[in-house]
Write a protein that holds these residues in place. Structure first.
Motif, PDB file in Angstrom:
ATOM      1  N   PHE A  19      43.268  24.862  47.456  1.00 17.36           N
ATOM      2  CA  PHE A  19      41.846  24.792  47.095  1.00 17.36           C
ATOM      3  C   PHE A  19      41.576  23.463  46.400  1.00 17.36           C
ATOM      4  N   ILE A  20      40.807  22.587  47.040  1.00 15.57           N
ATOM      5  CA  ILE A  20      40.652  21.216  46.578  1.00 15.57           C
ATOM      6  C   ILE A  20      39.181  20.824  46.562  1.00 15.57           C
ATOM      7  N   CYS A  21      38.745  20.220  45.450  1.00 12.20           N
ATOM      8  CA  CYS A  21      37.425  19.591  45.380  1.00 12.20           C
ATOM      9  C   CYS A  21      37.641  18.126  45.047  1.00 12.20           C
ATOM     10  N   ASN A  22      37.267  17.254  45.958  1.00  9.64           N
ATOM     11  CA  ASN A  22      37.482  15.818  45.801  1.00  9.64           C
ATOM     12  C   ASN A  22      36.119  15.142  45.750  1.00  9.64           C
ATOM     13  N   SER A  23      35.621  14.846  44.542  1.00 10.83           N
ATOM     14  CA  SER A  23      34.287  14.267  44.388  1.00 10.83           C
ATOM     15  C   SER A  23      34.373  12.762  44.206  1.00 10.83           C
ATOM     16  N   ALA A  32      33.096  27.007  37.896  1.00 13.08           N
ATOM     17  CA  ALA A  32      32.668  28.208  38.621  1.00 13.08           C
ATOM     18  C   ALA A  32      33.690  28.613  39.676  1.00 13.08           C
ATOM     19  N   LEU A  33      34.483  27.658  40.139  1.00 11.17           N
ATOM     20  CA  LEU A  33      35.569  27.940  41.080  1.00 11.17           C
ATOM     21  C   LEU A  33      36.866  27.462  40.431  1.00 11.17           C
ATOM     22  N   ASN A  34      37.329  28.226  39.456  1.00 13.50           N
ATOM     23  CA  ASN A  34      38.465  27.752  38.669  1.00 13.50           C
ATOM     24  C   ASN A  34      39.802  27.876  39.391  1.00 13.50           C
ATOM     25  N   ASN A  35      39.770  28.338  40.644  1.00  8.55           N
ATOM     26  CA  ASN A  35      40.984  28.317  41.458  1.00  8.55           C
ATOM     27  C   ASN A  35      41.161  26.974  42.167  1.00  8.55           C
ATOM     28  N   PHE A  36      40.165  26.078  42.040  1.00  4.70           N
ATOM     29  CA  PHE A  36      40.226  24.783  42.705  1.00  4.70           C
ATOM     30  C   PHE A  36      40.882  23.735  41.815  1.00  4.70           C
ATOM     31  N   ASP A  37      41.684  22.874  42.443  1.00  9.10           N
ATOM     32  CA  ASP A  37      42.143  21.649  41.797  1.00  9.10           C
ATOM     33  C   ASP A  37      41.073  20.600  42.037  1.00  9.10           C
ATOM     34  N   GLU A  38      40.599  19.956  40.949  1.00  8.40           N
ATOM     35  CA  GLU A  38      39.521  18.996  41.063  1.00  8.40           C
ATOM     36  C   GLU A  38      40.025  17.571  40.856  1.00  8.40           C
ATOM     37  N   PHE A  39      39.593  16.707  41.763  1.00  5.37           N
ATOM     38  CA  PHE A  39      39.942  15.294  41.705  1.00  5.37           C
ATOM     39  C   PHE A  39      38.633  14.523  41.659  1.00  5.37           C
ATOM     40  N   THR A  40      38.388  13.839  40.541  1.00  2.90           N
ATOM     41  CA  THR A  40      37.091  13.212  40.285  1.00  2.90           C
ATOM     42  C   THR A  40      37.274  11.748  39.911  1.00  2.90           C
ATOM     43  N   MET A  41      36.176  11.062  39.642  1.00  2.00           N
ATOM     44  CA  MET A  41      36.246   9.675  39.196  1.00  2.00           C
ATOM     45  C   MET A  41      36.825   9.566  37.784  1.00  2.00           C
ATOM     46  N   GLU A  72      46.522  12.152  42.883  1.00  2.00           N
ATOM     47  CA  GLU A  72      47.158  11.602  44.077  1.00  2.00           C
ATOM     48  C   GLU A  72      46.158  11.176  45.152  1.00  2.00           C
ATOM     49  N   PHE A  73      44.870  11.487  44.939  1.00  2.00           N
ATOM     50  CA  PHE A  73      43.857  11.104  45.921  1.00  2.00           C
ATOM     51  C   PHE A  73      43.309   9.693  45.682  1.00  2.00           C
ATOM     52  N   ALA A  74      43.770   9.018  44.647  1.00  3.00           N
ATOM     53  CA  ALA A  74      43.231   7.699  44.278  1.00  3.00           C
ATOM     54  C   ALA A  74      43.179   6.707  45.438  1.00  3.00           C
ATOM     55  N   PRO A  75      44.237   6.550  46.245  1.00  7.62           N
ATOM     56  CA  PRO A  75      44.175   5.546  47.316  1.00  7.62           C
ATOM     57  C   PRO A  75      43.157   5.851  48.401  1.00  7.62           C
ATOM     58  N   PHE A  76      42.622   7.089  48.402  1.00  6.04           N
ATOM     59  CA  PHE A  76      41.716   7.504  49.469  1.00  6.04           C
ATOM     60  C   PHE A  76      40.262   7.602  49.009  1.00  6.04           C
ATOM     61  N   ASP A 105      34.891  -4.937  42.966  1.00  5.15           N
ATOM     62  CA  ASP A 105      36.067  -4.299  42.377  1.00  5.15           C
ATOM     63  C   ASP A 105      35.672  -3.671  41.043  1.00  5.15           C
ATOM     64  N   GLY A 106      36.643  -3.113  40.321  1.00  4.95           N
ATOM     65  CA  GLY A 106      36.396  -2.706  38.945  1.00  4.95           C
ATOM     66  C   GLY A 106      36.599  -1.240  38.656  1.00  4.95           C
ATOM     67  N   TYR A 107      36.678  -0.399  39.690  1.00  2.00           N
ATOM     68  CA  TYR A 107      36.942   1.019  39.450  1.00  2.00           C
ATOM     69  C   TYR A 107      38.446   1.201  39.275  1.00  2.00           C
ATOM     70  N   LEU A 108      38.849   1.684  38.115  1.00  2.00           N
ATOM     71  CA  LEU A 108      40.267   1.895  37.831  1.00  2.00           C
ATOM     72  C   LEU A 108      40.582   3.376  37.952  1.00  2.00           C
ATOM     73  N   LEU A 109      41.391   3.720  38.930  1.00  4.66           N
ATOM     74  CA  LEU A 109      41.726   5.118  39.158  1.00  4.66           C
ATOM     75  C   LEU A 109      43.157   5.390  38.695  1.00  4.66           C
ATOM     76  N   GLU A 110      43.724   6.470  39.153  1.00 11.52           N
ATOM     77  CA  GLU A 110      45.040   6.910  38.693  1.00 11.52           C
ATOM     78  C   GLU A 110      46.045   5.760  38.706  1.00 11.52           C
ATOM     79  N   GLY A 111      46.750   5.573  37.575  1.00 16.33           N
ATOM     80  CA  GLY A 111      47.733   4.503  37.482  1.00 16.33           C
ATOM     81  C   GLY A 111      47.127   3.120  37.466  1.00 16.33           C
ATOM     82  N   ASN A 112      45.854   3.017  37.011  1.00 18.65           N
ATOM     83  CA  ASN A 112      45.131   1.744  36.966  1.00 18.65           C
ATOM     84  C   ASN A 112      45.023   1.081  38.340  1.00 18.65           C
TER      85      ASN A 112
END
Length: 398
Positions: A41-45, A213-222, A227-231, A258-265
């Motif tokens: 269960f994944i939410c990738n915003s 509201a969907l606490n069974n989801f893993d959320e990946f956000t800004m 692990e979704f950072a490269p995508f 440029d300028g958005y720093l995601l997982e692992g900078n």
């Protein structure tokens, strides 16, 4: 041709045939590892123009039993992954573009009945011997199909949050929609008929009180891309290769987008802006074409406990420490300036460094949007700041 159940790969075929296409198919390998596990269960915003719909089209083309996509994906990175053939076109896929559904009904409260009606109709066409009753919830229909056929589903919802954003005051419609998503995606029955659920939108999942509201989801956000950072956007290496291929100045591209720093900078670029700039040969803001320009002024004018001063502080080039935890993941439940600044991170108007909990203006494109909003509102603070900080007015001079 079905619109929702097992669509063809035509949308992704068009996406990948664009004059500029960057291969992000390795995301499929990440999701394949989650199929049929407790992590399914994944939410990738992510913000507008960061490739949400293209990703949804790609996943549909790969998983849907309604097409044969072996040749389509054969030239992309996913074809070299050991999981490629195992999951290719093996599942009943339900792909819902919530924003498109919203455009086809009178009001936000009609979205759920619309989805229920049209998805159910296509399920009946596919499984007429199983679905003999026509007045049952969609979740129950999926459970019946799974029980009697053994087929499991991949559910992909693009622009999942459009009602939360575009009908921000209609909290009754929000409740109806969230209850529908919970019935479809949370609980023992959904766990049995789903092998993967992928939600994408601008906002994280709406909070109910303090919990998702969907606490069974893993959320990946800004705020935390994991692990979704490269995508999420274009990586620096991808932009360098594009600049080399199209003879563009990488240094200027970096300064503007440029300028958005995601997982692992990890530095990430706005895909729409990079592609638009490479095509046109012009370095400018392309955000005004997204229809979200007015959001900045409206939000900043709330001026919760010094919000305007905070924005001007960041315009001077200084990051600002914020608390992102109280934000309720909607467009109206603001209690302090940090809630508004957190929303601006999700919208892509601010970047965020997780290690320091600091927000900042990422690049010249976004800086120019803020300056337009500030000047349109005649903030005297800006004029004073310009006297001391040339950085604030630099975009206007160029």
């Amino acid at each position: 041709m079905a619109l929702y159940l097992n669509p063809t790969n035509s949308n992704f075929t068009e996406d990948s045939n664009r004059s500029i296409y960057v291969d992000k198919t390795e995301l499929i390998a990440v999701l394949n590892r989650k199929i049929g596990t407790g992590d399914k269960f994944i939410c990738n915003s992510r913000p507008r123009r960061f490739g949400k719909s293209m990703t949804a089209n790609m996943l549909t083309a790969y998983y849907s039993r309604g097409c044969d996509s072996a040749q389509l994906f054969s030239k992309y990175k996913i074809a070299g992954d050991e999981s490629f053939h195992k999951h290719l076109n093996q599942y009943d896929v339900i792909h819902i573009d919530a924003q498109w559904c919203r455009c086809n009904v009178q009001s936000a409260k009609d979205v759920v009945p619309y989805i229920q009606k049209h998805v159910f109709r296509e399920l009946v066409d596919e499984y007429p011997d199983i679905l003999t009753e026509h007045n049952i919830p969609l979740s129950e229909a999926l459970a019946l199909v799974n029980e009697q056929s053994g087929h499991r589903f991949v559910i992909i919802i693009d622009e999942w949050d459009c009602i939360i954003r575009d009908d921000m005051e209609d909290t009754a419609a929000h409740d109806i929609y969230i209850k529908f998503l919970r019935s479809l995606l949370k609980g023992n029955l959904p766990s049995s008929y789903l092998c993967l659920a992928y939600l994408t939108g601008i906002l994280p999942i709406k909070k109910v009180k303090t919990q998702s509201a969907l606490n069974n989801f893993d959320e990946f956000t800004m705020l935390d891309t994991g692990e979704f950072a490269p995508f999420v956007g274009f990586t620096q290496q991808e932009v360098m290769e594009l600049c080399q291929q199209y003879n563009r100045n990488f240094g200027e591209m970096k300064r503007w987008y440029d300028g958005y720093l995601l997982e692992g900078n990890l530095p990430v670029y706005n895909p729409r802006a990079v592609v638009s700039s490479i095509k046109s040969g012009k370095l400018k803001s392309y955000w005004s074409q997204t229809g979200s320009y007015e959001v900045i002024a409206q939000l900043i004018n709330m001026n919760f406990d010094g919000l305007k001063s905070a924005v001007i502080h960041m315009l001077s080039g200084e990051p600002l420490r914020i608390n992102t935890k109280s934000y309720q993941n909607d467009m109206i439940s603001f209690r302090n300036k940090d809630d508004v600044l957190t929303l601006l991170i999700h919208l892509g108007y601010l970047a965020y460094e997780e290690e320091t909990s600091k927000a900042f203006i990422p690049n010249e494109e976004i800086r120019s949007e803020f300056i337009d909003a500030v000047e349109d509102n005649h903030w005297t603070e800006l004029m004073e700041l310009q006297k001391e900080c040339p950085l604030v007015s630099r975009v206007k001079m160029e």
